[in-house]
Design an enzyme around this catalytic site. Structure first.
Site, PDB file in Angstrom:
ATOM      1  N   GLU A  21      74.265  -1.697 -58.920  1.00 51.04           N
ATOM      2  CA  GLU A  21      73.308  -0.854 -59.644  1.00 51.04           C
ATOM      3  C   GLU A  21      72.350  -1.699 -60.472  1.00 51.04           C
ATOM      4  OE1 GLU A  21      73.365   2.945 -62.791  1.00 51.04           O
ATOM      5  OE2 GLU A  21      75.194   1.798 -62.412  1.00 51.04           O
TER       6      GLU A  21
ATOM      7  N   LYS B  65      68.912   8.450 -59.610  1.00 54.85           N
ATOM      8  CA  LYS B  65      70.218   8.798 -60.177  1.00 54.85           C
ATOM      9  C   LYS B  65      70.142  10.185 -60.819  1.00 54.85           C
ATOM     10  CE  LYS B  65      73.821   6.645 -63.072  1.00 54.85           C
ATOM     11  NZ  LYS B  65      74.128   5.412 -63.851  1.00 54.85           N
TER      12      LYS B  65
ATOM     13  N   CYS C 222      76.473   5.205 -59.181  1.00 54.89           N
ATOM     14  CA  CYS C 222      77.464   5.116 -60.262  1.00 54.89           C
ATOM     15  C   CYS C 222      77.946   6.491 -60.716  1.00 54.89           C
ATOM     16  CB  CYS C 222      76.912   4.303 -61.439  1.00 54.89           C
ATOM     17  SG  CYS C 222      78.225   3.644 -62.516  1.00 54.89           S
TER      18      CYS C 222
END
EC number: 6.3.5.1
Length: 557
Positions: free
Chosen positions: A47, A116, A152
């Site tokens: 990430e 994200k 994540c």
């Protein structure tokens, strides 16, 4: 290379470190990985690999996002050579909004970008401060494969992965910046991403970064799970690794990863020790200090800090200084000398008696009507701090502090004295953890050590009663509960946010004793705000995790 057949894939998981803000270095590191794996179909990086994680408010600088966009376009153009595609974490600005993204680069262009969706805003994370949430991400169709790319936190909660599965994803690839906490490696594997696999019935590759970043340290521990929940690969903890994984479709058209090495991960307390070592190494080297200096008292805290520093940097970069007062025992002098000899580091002795006498003379008029008390003890500690800081200023090594979490919790540390310094390896380690680490380190040479010797301290340092030696016959337990009891109280009060009555109900401690510890914990907050950084080990470290007001009147007793 040409497009891979739709029924096979070679994916390289690059578990690597990052330099926050050094975009050029991060881009070059990714290029180097790609150059080593020209036959792969896809290289996956952690990430925000291009800018480093966590960037905190640095990412709010418009120049950073602009530079990231330029470098990402350059990396994409380089994939026109026919080599592997790249899955790169970066940032993307869209009008006033900034997004945490992953970009798929292939064939000379940016094939897809996914933002994200789930932004963590708890504990050490405050991504909602700097990023806007993206929409639920669509699958990415690439070389005949439908990829799901949760970033994540998108994988820590069920929504995104379920959405991707409903869209027809065939394979989930999750890039992460997941910092170390005790037992977190198993939690990621079994209790988070293992559940995502069970929910979606899809295979999943989890990739995490390694290395230290201020108070955080990243342990790697990447893995690949097949759709049946079996572990196909586990990458090493703490170390960089480029794991080549081979994928093929079965008779039902489902992707299966061929089995590979399943690395063993550290047990306790080796994991904690490696967390301290890697965090200190990266903090010192990335801030360009030539080494460290610390006070070596003959006690267990400074002894384990010296061992950690030598393991992190090499003993030639560790300078220990014994600063005896008139209360320092010969036993402590001998133990400090023996400890430095066992570690193999430099030890100098600078008595503080002349400075203490000078302060006594300076203050005798002002203190004439007062009894000797803790003030004189603190003067000794501050003289030591000034002396060590003078050595740091004159010669350049960073000053390490050596106070543990138990002491920091209850304020048994001297502000501008033994708290003075640049970094504290023990900041999030309770005293009972320090004892466990010392016993373990005396019996083991850590696999990533730059000083693989054992033992590293005399056994007497571990077994003798702890003492600050600031007055005659002083012992820590003169004014504190036994550390085993104290740490149980503190763990509940700090990690669990429990009340005094909760602690008493669980352990049966005297209520007044627990109430006193709660009070000491509250009034020491002003000291902790001025303490140097130190590596996060627990779920509730002082600083990033636990942000209490200095001034408040709430008590549970």
């Amino acid at each position: 290379m040409t497009d891979a057949p739709a029924d096979t894939l070679t994916i390289v998981l690059s578990q690597m470190t990052q330099a926050v803000g050094d975009l050029a270095a991060n881009a070059e590191a990714m290029r180097s990985v790609r150059a080593r794996h020209g036959d792969a179909d896809l290289i996956v990086y952690p990430e925000l690999q291009l800018i480093g994680y966590p960037p905190e408010d640095l990412v709010l600088k418009p120049a950073l996002a602009a530079r990231a966009a330029t470098l990402l376009a350059e990396l994409a153009a380089e994939t026109a050579d026919g080599g592997p595609a790249m899955l790169v974490g970066s940032v993307e600005r869209d009008g006033p909004h900034l997004y945490n993204v992953v970009a798929l680069l292939d064939g000379g262009r940016i094939v897809a970008v996914r933002r994200k969706h789930e932004l963590p805003n708890y504990g050490t994370f405050d991504e909602k401060r700097v990023f806007a949430p993206g929409p639920l991400p669509d699958v990415v169709e690439w070389r005949g494969v439908k990829l799901g790319l949760p970033i994540c936190e998108d994988g820590w909660l069920p929504t995104v992965c379920r959405h991707l599965a409903a869209q027809g994803a065939e394979l989930l690839i999750s890039v992460n910046g997941s910092p170390y906490e005790i037992d977190k490696d198993d939690r990621r594997l079994s209790h988070v991403f293992g559940i995502r696999v069970a929910e979606t019935r899809l295979p999943l590759a989890f990739l995490n970064r390694i290395g230290g970043q201020d108070e955080l340290v990243f342990d790697g521990c990447s893995f690949v799970l097949n759709a049946d929940g079996s572990t196909a690969h586990r990458l090493a903890d703490w170390e960089a690794e480029e794991r080549v994984t081979h994928w093929a479709k079965d008779a039902d058209g489902r992707w299966i990863c061929a089995p590979g090495v399943v690395a063993a991960w550290d047990d306790h307390p080796a994991d904690i020790y490696h967390a301290m070592t890697i965090a200190l190494r990266d903090y010192v080297t990335r801030n360009r200090f030539p080494g460290v200096v610390l006070g070596l008292s003959g006690g267990i805290d400074s002894a384990i800090c010296a061992a950690i520093a030598a393991d992190a940097l090499g003993p030639d970069k560790v300078w220990c200084v014994m600063l005896p007062s008139r209360f320092t025992s010969k036993e402590s002098l001998d133990d400090a000398a023996r400890c430095a000899d066992m570690i193999g580091c430099r030890l100098d002795t600078i008595p503080i008696v002349p400075a203490v006498e000078a302060f006594d003379t300076m203050l005798e008029g002002s203190f004439a009507d007062r009894d000797v008390d803790i003030t004189e003890e603190n003067v000794q500690s501050r003289i030591r701090g000034v002396t060590l800081m003078a050595l740091s200023n004159k010669f350049g090594p960073m000053l390490l502090t050596t106070g543990n979490k138990s002491e920091m919790s209850v304020g048994y540390a001297t502000i501008y004295g033994d708290m003075a310094g640049g970094y504290n390896p023990l900041k999030d380690a309770y005293k009972t953890t320090v004892f466990a680490l010392a016993k373990w380190r005396n019996a083991h040479a850590p696999r990533l050590s730059r000083n693989p010797v054992a033992p590293v301290m005399p056994e007497r340092i571990i077994t003798k009663p702890p003492s600050a030696e600031l007055r005659p016959d002083q012992k820590d337990e003169d004014s504190l509960p036994p550390y085993e009891d104290l740490d149980r109280m503190l763990h509940m009060l700090v990690e669990e946010e429990a009340s005094v009555d909760d602690v008493v109900a669980r352990y049966g401690f005297d209520r007044d004793a627990v109430a006193r510890i709660e009070r000491l914990l509250a009034i020491a907050e002003y000291k902790r705000r001025q303490a140097p950084p130190g590596v996060k080990l627990s779920t509730r470290n002082f600083g990033r995790d636990r942000r209490y007001p200095i001034t408040h009147g709430f008590r549970t007793a």
